[in-house]
Write a protein that holds these residues in place. Structure first.
Motif, short mmCIF file in Angstrom:
data_model
loop_
_atom_site.label_atom_id
_atom_site.label_comp_id
_atom_site.label_asym_id
_atom_site.label_seq_id
_atom_site.Cartn_x
_atom_site.Cartn_y
_atom_site.Cartn_z
N VAL A 235 0.84 -1.20 0.00
CA VAL A 235 0.00 0.00 0.00
C VAL A 235 0.87 1.25 0.00
O VAL A 235 0.65 2.19 -0.78
N ASN A 236 1.89 1.27 0.87
CA ASN A 236 2.76 2.44 0.95
C ASN A 236 3.52 2.68 -0.35
O ASN A 236 3.79 3.83 -0.73
N ASP A 237 3.86 1.61 -1.06
CA ASP A 237 4.57 1.75 -2.33
C ASP A 237 3.72 2.47 -3.38
O ASP A 237 4.26 3.01 -4.36
N LEU A 238 2.41 2.49 -3.20
CA LEU A 238 1.51 3.11 -4.16
C LEU A 238 1.17 4.54 -3.78
O LEU A 238 0.32 5.17 -4.41
N ASN A 239 1.82 5.06 -2.74
CA ASN A 239 1.57 6.44 -2.31
C ASN A 239 2.91 7.14 -2.14
O ASN A 239 3.55 7.03 -1.11
N SER A 240 3.33 7.87 -3.17
CA SER A 240 4.65 8.49 -3.16
C SER A 240 4.68 9.82 -2.42
O SER A 240 5.72 10.23 -1.91
N VAL A 241 3.55 10.54 -2.38
CA VAL A 241 3.52 11.87 -1.76
C VAL A 241 2.41 11.90 -0.71
O VAL A 241 1.23 11.85 -1.05
N PRO A 242 2.75 11.98 0.57
CA PRO A 242 1.72 11.96 1.61
C PRO A 242 0.89 13.22 1.65
O PRO A 242 1.40 14.32 1.44
N ASN A 243 -0.40 13.07 1.93
CA ASN A 243 -1.30 14.20 2.09
C ASN A 243 -2.05 13.97 3.41
O ASN A 243 -1.45 14.08 4.46
N ARG B 266 -6.73 4.90 2.03
CA ARG B 266 -7.90 4.37 1.31
C ARG B 266 -7.69 4.41 -0.20
O ARG B 266 -8.05 3.47 -0.91
N LEU B 267 -7.09 5.49 -0.71
CA LEU B 267 -6.84 5.56 -2.15
C LEU B 267 -5.84 4.48 -2.57
O LEU B 267 -5.99 3.85 -3.62
N SER B 268 -4.81 4.27 -1.75
CA SER B 268 -3.82 3.25 -2.09
C SER B 268 -4.41 1.85 -2.01
O SER B 268 -4.02 0.96 -2.78
N GLU B 269 -5.35 1.64 -1.10
CA GLU B 269 -6.05 0.35 -1.07
C GLU B 269 -6.75 0.09 -2.40
O GLU B 269 -6.72 -1.02 -2.93
N ARG B 270 -7.39 1.14 -2.93
CA ARG B 270 -8.08 0.97 -4.21
C ARG B 270 -7.07 0.69 -5.33
O ARG B 270 -7.34 -0.11 -6.23
N ARG B 271 -5.91 1.34 -5.26
CA ARG B 271 -4.88 1.12 -6.29
C ARG B 271 -4.30 -0.29 -6.23
O ARG B 271 -3.77 -0.78 -7.22
N LEU B 272 -4.38 -0.92 -5.07
CA LEU B 272 -3.89 -2.30 -4.97
C LEU B 272 -4.56 -3.18 -6.01
O LEU B 272 -3.91 -4.02 -6.65
N THR B 273 -5.85 -2.98 -6.20
CA THR B 273 -6.62 -3.92 -7.02
C THR B 273 -7.27 -3.28 -8.24
O THR B 273 -7.97 -3.95 -8.98
N ALA B 274 -7.03 -1.99 -8.47
CA ALA B 274 -7.58 -1.31 -9.66
C ALA B 274 -6.61 -0.22 -10.08
O ALA B 274 -6.46 0.77 -9.38
#
Length: 745
Positions: free
Chosen positions: A289-297, A304-312
């Motif tokens: 999950v963290n690998d899919l979020n390069s810039v923290p907000n 939650r957005l990175s969770e969605r990117r895991l599978t879509a």
């Protein structure tokens, strides 16, 4: 006598100085790295000021001077003189080589001589060879100072790189000049867009064979560095991939939140919703999950957005898209960890990649904008201009989210899905007929709680509706006002939409005016042109025709008094002109479209207790609706802090050859009545509730119980109803909804 072009004379003058400085005993206290790039308009050699003294021996620390005729400011450096000598020698070698390539000046064409002059200038200003980038690193002790890399000439930028740099400059200029929250981002989030621009610039120049996809990743990273969910860049791509599961975090662990049983029947995939996912692709899920979020907000929304990117995943947003199989390690009902191989549902790229660029030879870093045209027909003209100042308040990927949600209608975790994860909250005693329910944008029913009270439920998955959708909402709210003791407004996972549609819905949820947040706008001459066009057309046509034009589809169901609405719009247009005239491109705070308060709808008003459900994936309008209701003490907000997308959005189309289809940026900065921004802060619920592992295993029974407990406290004195169904009372207006539905078609 041969006439030598100005660029050549200028370069030769600098070259003579450079060569002289390399003679035995010559002073080397000269900062080659700070030679100021010359413009093509220079018509005479640079003359060193008479008061410039070049010392015969090194100073400690060394005082270095610029060759700029405008500035002679000293700067302190610590590099040895020999490093500067090495750079100067390298530059001399490049110049000598260029002279040899030119041959006889007297026989060269004027074009060759101009090219030669430009080449010399490029060498001395760092565009090629031992240029200023390398020299600067040596002179000021950069990270790579003294390395062998400093003596490696940089190749001239290719045509592809030049065009990419132009596109980068255009995008960066949008954010530098038109991005409203830039000061807030700098002070609160540590955003440094100039630094990000330079890093992107260097990455492009650092790879001579750079591809469009590599460039797109650089651009996506630059835009993401704003730490703004509204900031977005989209690419021309059809490539995407999905897995038939959704993974959700609860209480520090990750679980299966949704399983597509059509793709994964139980015999093939014996796991259940609520089973823990331990690893994803051989990595702990947290790491994936963290690998899919390069810039923290905002941490919760990011997760939650990175969770969605895991599978879509979609290439449109610049992501790498996987294909083939991936292994998940899952703990089943027996507690044992087992591997499960899933196959990505992959859609291949249909857009051709890396087509040779067409280089017209114009070395510029900007592209002219488009001048708006004014239609001759008043109604069309007025609406066209009005649309330009009606703010968009949706997540830039809202349409993409909704397309994914449509393909996974039974997945309550999609963004913009008609069904949310919120379960049936009690015994349903009325709901829309199935055929009607499938065709209208809202999910609605009435249920009975344990105390026998009737409570309405309405699901609003986004705020992109129109006037007809607002009419359907009105029919439901009118029925709920008669037949319920309270109302649940479900807007979780809502990507936002149209400000005026949101205002229209709010007007039906109150019997008192609602004060709205004010915005500081970034305005420019184009905004002023639109504002002036509105005022001129109002003056030329009279108010009646304008009222007819402004009301209707563009107002998305707003039921305000027409004369008051026109007065608001006129005041807003004048405000834009006045602010720009006063020299304020970032304006003082004002109400968008001049609407400072949302008036109660003249025909439909819900007056009973109201609870609004929110979560981390509520964006833009879905930040503003709970903010307005909370600020006016009209509703109880239940759930998790919203995303903090605190402004309205503008989109820009760029002419480019790198597959960029659009750029979005935040052009207003909103502040609540107390002065608190919404950007990056979001809306804090009155009653906090985060989903639990037990919720996932029991169809959110705990969530429903907590919500009903809140409602019970809000309705303690209301009369207990009998257990008879809602249909036994005044009949709900299904026929009216059908008529409104037909009008919507």
């Amino acid at each position: 006598m041969l006439k030598i072009p100005a660029a050549t004379r200028t370069a030769a003058s600098i070259l003579s100085i450079l060569l002289a400085l390399q003679a035995p005993g010559a002073a080397m206290a000269l900062n080659i790295a700070r030679i100021v790039p010359l413009s093509t308009g220079v018509s005479a050699p640079i003359v060193l000021p008479s008061n410039l003294i070049l010392p015969n021996s090194a100073l400690s620390p060394l005082q270095v001077y610029s060759l700029s005729p405008m500035t002679m400011a000293p700067m302190t450096i610590t590099n040895p003189i020999t490093s500067v000598e090495t750079v100067a020698m390298g530059m001399t070698h490049e110049v000598t080589k260029a002279i040899q390539e030119l041959g006889s000046v007297s026989r060269a064409s004027s074009g060759d001589v101009r090219s030669f002059g430009g080449k010399i200038q490029d060498i001395l200003t760092g565009e090629t060879g031992h240029g200023l980038t390398s020299a600067r690193d040596v002179a000021v002790g950069g990270a790579n100072a003294g390395s062998t890399q400093q003596n490696t000439p940089r190749k001239p930028p290719t045509s592809v790189q030049k065009l990419m740099l132009q596109t980068l400059f255009q995008v960066a200029s949008i954010y530098m000049n038109h991005y409203a929250p830039i000061a807030w981002k700098q002070t609160q989030m540590g955003v440094d867009l100039k630094k990000e621009y330079q890093q992107a610039h260097d990455k492009i120049l650092g790879k001579s064979d750079i591809t469009n996809r590599q460039f797109q990743v650089i651009m996506a990273d630059f835009v993401a560095a704003t730490r703004d969910y509204h900031a977005s860049i989209q690419f021309a791509s059809t490539e995407r991939a999905t897995l038939p599961v959704t993974i959700v975090k609860a209480e520090g662990k990750y679980y299966l939140g949704y399983i597509n049983r059509k793709a994964l029947p139980r015999l093939k995939f014996p796991f259940r919703v609520g089973d823990e996912v331990v690893e994803f692709g051989g990595k702990p899920v947290e790491q994936a999950v963290n690998d899919l979020n390069s810039v923290p907000n905002r941490a919760q929304t990011d997760a939650r957005l990175s969770e969605r990117r895991l599978t879509a995943r979609s290439r449109r947003s610049g992501m790498e898209v996987p294909q083939g199989d991936i292994v998940l390690t899952i703990k089943g009902a027996d507690g044992a960890a087992k591997d499960a191989a899933l196959t990505w549902k992959y859609t291949a790229e249909a857009v051709p990649l890396d087509i040779p660029v067409r280089d017209g030879g114009l070395d510029t870093e900007s592209t002219p904008g488009h001048v708006p045209t004014i239609e001759s027909n008043f109604k069309d003209a007025f609406r066209k201009v009005l649309r330009k100042i009606i703010p968009n308040m949706a997540h830039p990927r809202a349409e993409e989210f909704k397309a994914v949600a449509k393909d996974n209608a039974d997945n309550g975790f999609t963004i913009g899905g008609k069904n949310s994860f919120v379960p049936a909250l009690g015994k349903i005693i009325w709901q829309l007929p199935p055929k009607m329910a499938d065709q209208i944008p809202f999910k609605a029913y009435i249920y009975q709680n344990e105390q026998g009270q009737n409570i309405g439920y309405i699901r609003v998955s986004d705020f992109s509706g129109d006037e007809q959708a607002a009419m359907l909402f009105a029919q439901l709210i009118a029925a709920f006002e008669k037949k319920t003791d309270g109302l649940v407004f479900d807007q979780v996972n809502n990507p936002g939409g149209n400000l005026l549609f949101m205002y229209a819905l709010l007007s039906m949820l109150t019997d008192k005016p609602l004060v709205v947040p004010k915005h500081r706008l970034i305005v420019d001459e184009n905004d002023a042109l639109q504002a002036a066009a509105i005022l001129q057309q109002l003056a030329d046509s009279g108010s009646h025709e304008a009222e007819e034009s402004v009301l209707g589809e563009d107002m998305a169901g707003m039921g305000n008094n027409p004369k008051e609405t026109m007065a608001d719009v006129s005041r807003y247009a004048q405000f834009i002109l006045d602010e720009l005239k006063a020299g304020r491109r970032l304006t003082d705070a004002t109400a968008l479209l001049g609407i400072e308060k949302i008036a109660p709808n003249t025909r439909v008003r819900y007056t009973k207790p109201l609870v609004v459900l929110v979560n981390e994936l509520d964006f833009s309008c879905a930040d503003f609706l709970p903010a307005i209701l909370q600020d006016n003490k009209r509703a109880t907000i239940f759930g998790v802090n919203t995303s903090g997308s605190g402004g309205s959005v503008k989109g820009v189309e760029l002419l480019n050859q790198q597959g960029i289809t659009g750029v979005n940026y935040t052009w207003t900065f909103a502040q609540r009545p107390g002065g608190q921004p919404i950007e990056n802060l979001g809306i804090t619920p009155d009653v906090a509730y985060e989903i639990t592992a037990a919720d996932l295993r029991t169809n959110f029974n705990g969530y429903a119980a907590a919500l009903n407990a809140v409602l019970a406290k809000l309705m303690p004195g209301r009369v207990r109803r009998s257990s008879r169904s809602a249909e036994d009372d005044d009949h709900l207006p299904d026929d009216k909804i059908k008529k409104a539905q037909r009008r919507r078609k």
